[in-house]
Design an enzyme around this catalytic site. Sequence first.
Site, PDB file in Angstrom:
ATOM      1  CG  ASP A 192      -2.017  -1.091   1.021  1.00 22.27           C
ATOM      2  OD1 ASP A 192      -2.542  -1.218  -0.100  1.00 22.27           O
ATOM      3  OD2 ASP A 192      -2.295  -1.814   1.987  1.00 22.27           O
ATOM      4  CG  ASP A 221      -6.842  -4.718  -2.664  1.00 23.52           C
ATOM      5  OD1 ASP A 221      -7.086  -5.804  -3.227  1.00 23.52           O
ATOM      6  OD2 ASP A 221      -7.321  -4.401  -1.574  1.00 23.52           O
TER       7      ASP A 221
HETATM    8  N1  GLY Z   1      -7.061  -2.269  -0.028  1.00 18.99           N
HETATM    9  C1  GLY Z   1      -7.877  -2.718   1.023  1.00 18.99           C
HETATM   10  C2  GLY Z   1      -9.309  -2.591   0.759  1.00 18.99           C
HETATM   11  O1  GLY Z   1      -9.751  -2.417  -0.349  1.00 18.99           O
HETATM   12  O2  GLY Z   1     -10.055  -2.674   1.720  1.00 18.99           O
END
Ligand code: GLY
Length: 375
Positions: A92, A154
């Site tokens: 992230d 993600d």
């Molecule tokens: N990237 C984590 C979510 O979408 O909750």
Amino acid sequence: MSTSLDWAQEAWEKTAHKVARTSKRIGDRFPHASVKGEYQLEPASWWTAGFWPGLLWLLYRNTQDGQLKLLAESCEVQLDQVIADYYRLDHDIGFMWTLTSVARYKLLGAEDSKRRGLLAANLLAARFNVQGNYIRAWNPWREGEDNAGWAIIDCMMNLPLLHWASTTTGDPRYKHIAVRHADMALEHFIRPDGSVNHIVVFDPHTGEKLEVKGGQGFAPDSGWSRGTAWAIYGMALSHLHTGDERYLHAAKRAAHYFMANLPEDSVPHWDFRLPEGITAYRDTSAGACAACGLLLIADQVSGQESSLYREAGERILYSLYTNYGAWDSETEEGLILHGTSHYPEGKNIDVPLIYGDYYFVEGLSRLLGHGELFW
Ligand code: GLY
């Protein structure tokens, strides 16, 4: 729906008004989910740390409100400690530094932000597993856990940081990693019907694909709506940064699955493939993110096709504004109600989420033509 963008301008003004108020309490901290009307604050190492400063930058770009700039800059400086502490950093990194350092560098040309963004890109690139062609998602959540082989959809939204690093330095190695990860996602994440896997597990030594996990979706073969939104926007961004048509086709495939499964008011349930007896909460954050992806697809195609994606994106944002907004509430800090963060773990269900708010504001800013993408 209104045919002009008057509603978007009105929504923008209400947003600016509300954030001027909520920013007095939230300040330079890191909100995630709003519970009982108040945003819960997380440490700077939490994956959502970029969204509040990113939202402040979007507003600052248009309003030139120096107070918002100061808050966003202070958030960015606090992220330095996260890099120093290092162990909690995962993929992230892209979300976190794109909406802080890259945003500030693009807006102000600040050298210190460029340095931070490049450092973050190096850390993200270092998570690449060359055997499996994937960027490792997370670090162990608990003692003894081994998730070295896990990749998640993600991560498509983290790839723009690598493209930015290549463009900024002239060194293509970051971009090569982004392309190899995106190609892996084409092969292993986007299903033929346009729905997506959340987690794919590889053998981190051989690169062999081992299994698919449901993750934040209901089941391994269900249709997690925010995962689909990450795929729509992430693949559209990969096309933007590479010109490779395969990514655009994947973005469209995911977009059509998403659009075809929307309920009457155009705002998705948290999963599109739920069995009877499981509550179909909305996930407004998936709607807001997908809307941004649809607007980007619209920019990359022409004629009637472009209108189709643009209208779909606008329809979602309009519904979020008219049916899910908390504009005038003095007792709710979130902008957009009814997001669902993690249903399987029972976390933050049916609440405002900072990334839902962020993507809603980004979508408005795109409709109103305020400036270039941070991604
Ligand atoms: N990237 C984590 C979510 O979408 O909750």
